[in-house]
Enzyme design. Structure first.
Site: not given
Ligand code: AP5
Length: 208
Positions: A13, A88, A127, A154, A165
């Protein structure tokens, strides 16, 4: 262009939003980025949000809804906006509908970036994110390609948090696919292809 980006964590996204913003100058409203900035600033909101984020859970609705309302009222959002990571859950989607109605603004599309869970786990584990501007890049990048800042992994991109998640996404966010389908504005792009191919389809789907 007033759109919502839907999709599992790591679906791409943010990557697609970065490209749309660069090409069309709309506002990128990422609740994840706004919350990470609050955590970094150690504000009251940041201190409250951090525990939920580290646990892979959603931050309480009202905190995020207030954050988005405030951001939507800023000048740059008048030219159009991409909501990335919001709503969300159904309560957030209903709150957004109410806010947009009050502002006299329509949502043009809810774009689902569709990627299988196996692909997600490997993408998120590798990532890298820029400490300064939040730009996301794959592994192998030492400095941010956008601003030259330092990149890091992160806290919530660790395997055990990624799994939580994904559960949160399945249980709370995935029902929004049906919600926006019912509103007749859902569009779906296959996100498991090279970034530029996905982007070409995104533009076609959005009529750009
Ligand atoms: P948030 O920051 O929104 O995280 P997320 O939804 O989990 O999404 P990500 O940013 O992880 O993924 P993305 O889809 O943007 O993928 P990206 O483009 O980076 O939220 C973090 C936390 O904040 C939440 O867990 C929650 O606690 C809280 N929060 C946020 N919003 C909230 C809300 N509304 N309510 C309550 N709580 C909220 O891509 C991932 C990687 O893949 C990158 O390395 C990228 O380079 C690579 N990649 C992208 N596209 C491709 C491709 N096509 N091929 C190969 N690699 C690709």
């Amino acid at each position: 262009m007033n759109i919502v980006l839907l999709g599992a964590p790591g679906a791409g996204k943010g990557t697609q939003a970065q490209k749309l913003v660069a090409d069309y100058g709309v506002a990128h409203i990422s609740t994840g980025d706004l919350l990470r900035a609050a955590v970094k600033a150690q504000s009251k909101l940041g201190k409250e949000a951090k525990g939920y984020m580290d646990a892979g859970q959603l931050v309480p609705d009202q905190l995020v809804i207030d954050l988005v309302k405030e951001r939507l009222e800023e000048d740059d959002a008048k030219k159009g906006f991409i909501l990335d990571g919001f709503p969300r859950n159904t309560d957030q989607a209903v709150a957004l509908d109410g806010e947009l109605e009050a502002m006299g603004v329509n949502l043009d599309a809810a774009l689902l970036v569709d990627v299988a869970s196996e692909v997600i786990i490997s993408r998120l584990s590798s990532r890298r994110t820029c400490k300064d501007c939040g730009y996301t890049a794959p592994a192998g990048v030492d400095t941010c390609p956008r601003c030259g800042g330092e990149v890091y992994q992160r806290d919530d991109d660790k395997p055990e948090t990624i799994a939580r998640r994904l559960d949160t996404y399945k249980n709370q966010t995935e029902p929004l696919v049906e919600y926006y389908g019912g509103h007749g504005i859902l569009k779906t792009v296959d996100g498991d292809r090279p970034v530029d191919e996905v982007y070409a389809d995104v533009k076609t789907l959005l009529g750009l």
